[in-house]
Design an enzyme around this catalytic site. Sequence first.
Site, PDB file in Angstrom:
ATOM      1  CE  LYS A 120    -137.083  36.405 -17.595  1.00 56.09           C
ATOM      2  NZ  LYS A 120    -136.506  36.875 -16.329  1.00 56.09           N
ATOM      3  CE  LYS A 160    -143.952  42.973 -25.842  1.00 53.37           C
ATOM      4  NZ  LYS A 160    -144.090  44.303 -26.430  1.00 53.37           N
TER       5      LYS A 160
END
Length: 138
Positions: A44, A46
């Site tokens: 989410k 990265k």
Amino acid sequence: MSKKILTVGVYDLLHFGHIELFRKAKAMGDYLLVAVQDSNIVQKYKPTAKLVYTTEQRCYMVSSIKFVNEVVVYDAVDEIIKQVDFDVFAKGPDQCHAGFQAAVKWCEENGKEVVTLPRTEGISTSMLKQLIAENKCK
């Protein structure tokens, strides 16, 4: 009096530096609790991160290390510190984003010691990924 140490991370490509972190953290107390970040949360924040192992596989690997007493999964560092019992929060020098800043503040306000452990020179997950990529191209 016994001390319970908490440290957190992704621990995807487990390496010598991680083992040294666990060894140094465990040396500060009697019990080492390691929180491994959930893969969905890593992706989410990265989206370009390419995790090699699942959350469960990373937990299994970390729990197999002799310095580690317990492994839990976490979403956010500033939340896990409120959910588990510990005396000392051991973090790395590069763990300084807003979530870590909030976690450190909470620790200070709640009588928890915060220790910043130095990185192990010459090794990092980023470096390993780069070496692997370079060797793939040969």
